[in-house]
Design an enzyme around this catalytic site. Structure first.
Site: not given
Ligand code: SUG
Length: 420
Positions: A20, A22, A29, A164, A196, A232, A344, A350
């Site tokens: 999607a 996001l 992504s 995160e 983040r 990240h 993604n 991850c």
């Protein structure tokens, strides 16, 4: 002999896996937004990675996918799956808990002043679709690590400090079961993209875990790395035992960091990949640093469990084959296919959360064996949707099928106390 070993807990890729778009700042992504995703294939890729790592003789665990769509979260926003605006509906459906590296930050027992392994669930507050993961994640951490004599579990760091989890945390140590140093990597600015991980969150985690000043280092992630798509730190650096494997442009002040590491851990070995061998853009595209850097049993050295995309990039593969052929600690390259997750922005590293623990102290339902992975595969094959396009998320039948699929998995794995 100490029974503490590194256990990699992988997030099982959930039945709502979709593209999607996001995550702003996550190039994969954004560029795959609107594409059709294949949840069954995605989950089977994740399971194959776990089988591969078990086959190497490594300890392996897993977490259950969270209950999606998250109707309670939508209700707290005054809406429902049917009525929600598309971006909120997509956020409620996200299978993002698969990326277990973002579940929590872990300080193994030898590092903490009270001799327990500390876990702080990550608030993931920067991205709306990830901000509602932590209650479901915390419920599983409390089950998996219920042994209070060995584990201490902490609530998320409060707003407005973004955390995160382990994706922005690295540990260096002579051996997993000996005291080490922990490097907390925070972002200040990422140009057009959000940073983040906030320093206040990193410092709070270190304090709550009882890490003395001698054990914690705080380092700023390079602004150019975040701006290039390294949302990240684990997209540009990875550590295992005494080895730090990093891109030259990962940190804002690399030399100061390397000096601080060497002062605290003289045996540290820092492998710096120069930008003229592998550009930041190639590093991010191939995800070579999002490898699992693992210590093989029987003194066989270390291996990199890499995304297969790393093999397809000539500059990256050329560098890596030279590295493995040299006399250094990294001896083996193991590409694995996790393309559905990669699309993604989630590579092999991850998908896993590392916890140093004695497996006997962990709830065995969370530990993988080949037979258990066979049973999980059977549920996935039978119940996971074959394909999902983000356009379909408003179809109530899809939501129901996703719920039933997860329930079947919980039943097979013996989890009666998890939600729904
Ligand atoms: O937070 N992708 C995840 C990828 C997380 C990768 N984790 C680590 N680097 N440790 C993220 O950006 C994409 C979801 C979407 O667009 O639908 C997403 O959330």
């Amino acid at each position: 002999m100490s029974a503490l070993v590194e256990i990699n807990f992988d997030g099982i890729i959930g039945p709502s896996h979709n593209y999607a778009g996001l995550s702003i700042g996550n190039i994969a992504s954004s560029s795959n937004a609107g594409e059709t995703a294949y949840p069954r294939e995605a989950a089977m890729q994740g399971i194959a990675k776990m089988r591969h790592n078990l086959g190497l003789g490594l300890a392996q665990g897993f977490f259950m996918p969270l209950d999606r769509p998250n109707e309670a979260w939508l209700a707290s926003l005054g809406t429902t799956v049917t009525d929600a605006e598309p971006h909120l509906r997509a956020a409620a459906f996200s299978a993002s808990s698969m990326w277990a590296a973002n579940a929590a930050t872990i300080s193994p027992a030898p590092d903490a002043s009270d001799g327990k392994c500390h876990l702080t669930v990550a608030n993931l507050q920067t991205m709306p679709h990830r901000s509602h993961e932590w209650p479901g994640t915390l419920a599983q951490l409390k089950l998996a690590f219920a042994d209070r004599g060995h584990f201490s579990i902490h609530a998320p760091i409060p707003s407005p400090f973004g955390d995160e989890g382990a994706a922005n945390h690295m540990r260096l140590c002579p051996g997993h079961d000996t005291p080490g140093i922990e490097i907390f990597v925070y972002g200040k600015s990422g140009g057009p993209f959000p940073a983040r991980q906030h320093i206040e969150a990193s410092k709070a985690v270190a304090r709550k875990h009882g890490l003395g000043a001698d054990r914690a280092i705080f380092a700023q992630q390079a602004e150019i790395a975040i701006a290039a798509g390294a949302f990240h730190n684990d997209v540009v650096a990875v550590a295992n035992e005494r080895v730090l494997f990093t891109h030259e442009q990962a940190f804002e002040q690399p030399d100061a960091l390397y000096e601080a590491i060497r002062a605290k851990l003289p045996e540290a070995e820092i492998i710096i990949v120069p930008a003229d061998r592998v550009s930041l853009a190639d590093a991010i595209k191939s995800y070579l640093f999002n490898a699992q850097l693992v210590t093989l049993p029987d003194a066989a050295g270390m291996a990199l469990i890499l995304p297969s995309e790393a093999r397809e990039n000539e500059a990256v593969w050329g560098y890596l084959t030279d590295l493995a052929a040299g006399n250094g600690p990294i001896r083996r390259l193991c590409p694995v296919d996790v393309r559905q997750s990669m699309a993604n922005g989630g590579g092999p590293a991850c998908l896993r959360l590392r916890v140093v623990a004695d497996p006997a102290t962990v709830d065995p339902r969370f530990l993988a064996t080949p037979a258990k992975l066979d049973a999980i595969s059977a549920v996935v094959t039978e119940q996971w949707p074959k394909a999902i396009n983000p356009d379909q998320l408003s179809d109530p039948q899809l939501g129901d099928a996703i719920g039933r699929a997860r329930e079947a998995l919980l039943a097979v794995c013996g989890f009666t106390e998890l939600d729904r």
